[in-house]
Design a protein around this motif. Structure first.
Motif: not given
Length: 356
Positions: A20, A176, A187-188, A191, A223, A226, A259, A262-263, A294
Motif C-alpha cells: 500500500t 477480511w 486496498t481496494k 487499486s 494487493h 493479501v 481471488y 477479490i479481484w 494475485l
C-alpha cells in the motif's frame, strides 16, 4: 522500552502494508512533480472543502493505525504487552504518543510540508487547523491504544445475526470485511482509484497500452499483502485444512475463486472507465493477468517465509523489474502466461511438499 515497542508494533505495521505504501509513493511522487504537489497544497490551503478532504484521508489512515494496534494487543503472541499497564500513566501515555507519532509519520511529514507552505503564504487559519488536527489524531490514537490495553476484553453489545453456511471461497473475504475492514477498504480504494486514474489519462495525451499495463502492475502490488493475510488466516482458523482429503486441483480451484471475487471490482472499474483507444478484449486480458498474478503471490506467500523487513525491498525490486519489462515491450499475453503458470507451478510444488 520505546525501541522495543517500535520493533513489536511500528516495524511490523510498515512491513505488512508495504504494498500500500508503495502505491502511495508512486502515486504521489511518480506521477506528480514537486511543482504539481505545491499547486495541490496551495489549492487545499485556500479551499476549506479540499482541506477537509485531506483531513478525511488522514483520518482514515489514523483509524487504520489505531485498528492495527488494538488488534495487535489482542493477538496471543503479544499478550505479554498487558504488563505494559503497570508503567506509570504519564510515562505510558508518553510512550503511546511516540508510537502513534511513528505510525502517523507519513501524515506528519506531509502535514509539516503543508504547514511550511501555509507559513510562506500566511494562511494562518489553515496552519492552525492542520496542527490541531494532526495533534488530535496523535492524542486520540494514543488514548484509544491505552484504553484497549487497560480493557483487553471489553463488554460489547451484539446484535442478533443470521447463521448462514458460507462456501469456502467466501471464508477469507468475509473475515477480511468483518475483522480488517480498513485494510479491505484502503486496498481496494487504492487499486480502484489507480486504475480509474490511469484510464482517465488517455484522453489527455497520446498513450499506448503500456500505460494500462503499468497501472495494472501497481494495482497488483497494492494487493501484495493479501497472500500473507490469507495464509495467516488459514493458519490461525483453519488448521485442519492441509489434512483434508482434497486434491490439488480442488484446492487451487477454490483459491482461484476466492481471488477472483477479490479481484472482481477491478474488472468493473476497467470496463466502466475503458478508454476509447483501448479494445475491450485487451481489458479482459488485463483483468485475467491480474487474477493470475494475485494467485502467484498467494502461492509464494505459502511456500516461502518472507522476513517482514525484506518485504518492502522485494516489492520495490519487483516494481523496477516489471517496469523495465513493460517499457521494453513485454506484451500482456506474456504477463498472463507467466502469472498463471507460476501460480500453478508453485502451488503444485507446495502441495507436493505438504503431502510428503
Amino acid at each position: 522500552m520505546l525501541r522495543f515497542l517500535y520493533r513489536v508494533l511500528v516495524g511490523p505495521f510498515y512491513a505488512r502494508n508495504a504494498g500500500t505504501f508503495l502505491v502511495i509513493i508512486l502515486l504521489a511522487f511518480g506521477f506528480l512533480s514537486t511543482r504539481e504537489h505545491k499547486a495541490l497544497i496551495t489549492a487545499a490551503l485556500g479551499s476549506p472543502f479540499l482541506l477537509a478532504l485531506v483531513a478525511v484521508l488522514w483520518g482514515l489512515y489514523g483509524l487504520k493505525t489505531v485498528s492495527y494496534v488494538r488488534q495487535a494487543l489482542t493477538e496471543p503472541e503479544h499478550l505479554f504487552l498487558q504488563t505494559f499497564w503497570l508503567i506509570p500513566t504519564t510515562l505510558r501515555m508518553g510512550l503511546w504518543m511516540a508510537v502513534q507519532a511513528a505510525l502517523l509519520f507519513p501524515v506528519i511529514a506531509y502535514a509539516c510540508w503543508m504547514v511550511q507552505m501555509a507559513a510562506t503564504y500566511q494562511k494562518w487559519d489553515s496552519l492552525i487547523a492542520i496542527g490541531v488536527y494532526v495533534s488530535s489524531l496523535t492524542v486520540a490514537g494514543a488514548f484509544l491504544s491505552d484504553h484497549r490495553l487497560r480493557h483487553p476484553q471489553p463488554d460489547t453489545f451484539r446484535l442478533p445475526h443470521l447463521n448462514l453456511t458460507l462456501p469456502y471461497e467466501l471464508f477469507f473475504p468475509t473475515y477480511w470485511l468483518r475483522s480488517e475492514p480498513l485494510s479491505l477498504v484502503l486496498t481496494k480504494a487504492f487499486s480502484g482509484l489507480l486504475l480509474a486514474g490511469v484510464c482517465r489519462l488517455y484522453p489527455t495525451d497520446d498513450y499506448d497500452e503500456r500505460l494500462l499495463l503499468i497501472g495494472l502492475m501497481l494495482a497488483i502490488l497494492g494487493h501484495s499483502q493479501v497472500g500473507g493475510q490469507v495464509s495467516a488466516f488459514e493458519r490461525k482458523y483453519l488448521l485442519l485444512l492441509p489434512n483434508l482429503p482434497l486434491s490439488w486441483t480442488q484446492r487451487f480451484g477454490r483459491y482461484a475463486m476466492t481471488y477472483g471475487l477479490i479481484w472482481l471490482p477491478e474488472l468493473l472499474i476497467l470496463l466502466r472507465n475503458c478508454p476509447t483507444a483501448i479494445a475491450l478484449h485487451y481489458v479482459a486480458w488485463l483483468w485475467l493477468t491480474g487474477w493470475g498474478w494475485l494467485l502467484l503471490m498467494h502461492s509464494l506467500a505459502y511456500r516461502y517465509e518472507v522476513i517482514p523487513d525484506n518485504w518492502l525491498t522485494g516489492i520495490m525490486a519487483a516494481f523496477v523489474i516489471g517496469l523495465l519489462a513493460i517499457m521494453f515491450g513485454l506484451p500482456v499475453g506474456a504477463w498472463l502466461v507467466i502469472g498463471w503458470l507460476g501460480a500453478v507451478w508453485f502451488g503444485w510444488s507446495w502441495s507436493r511438499r505438504v503431502a510428503t
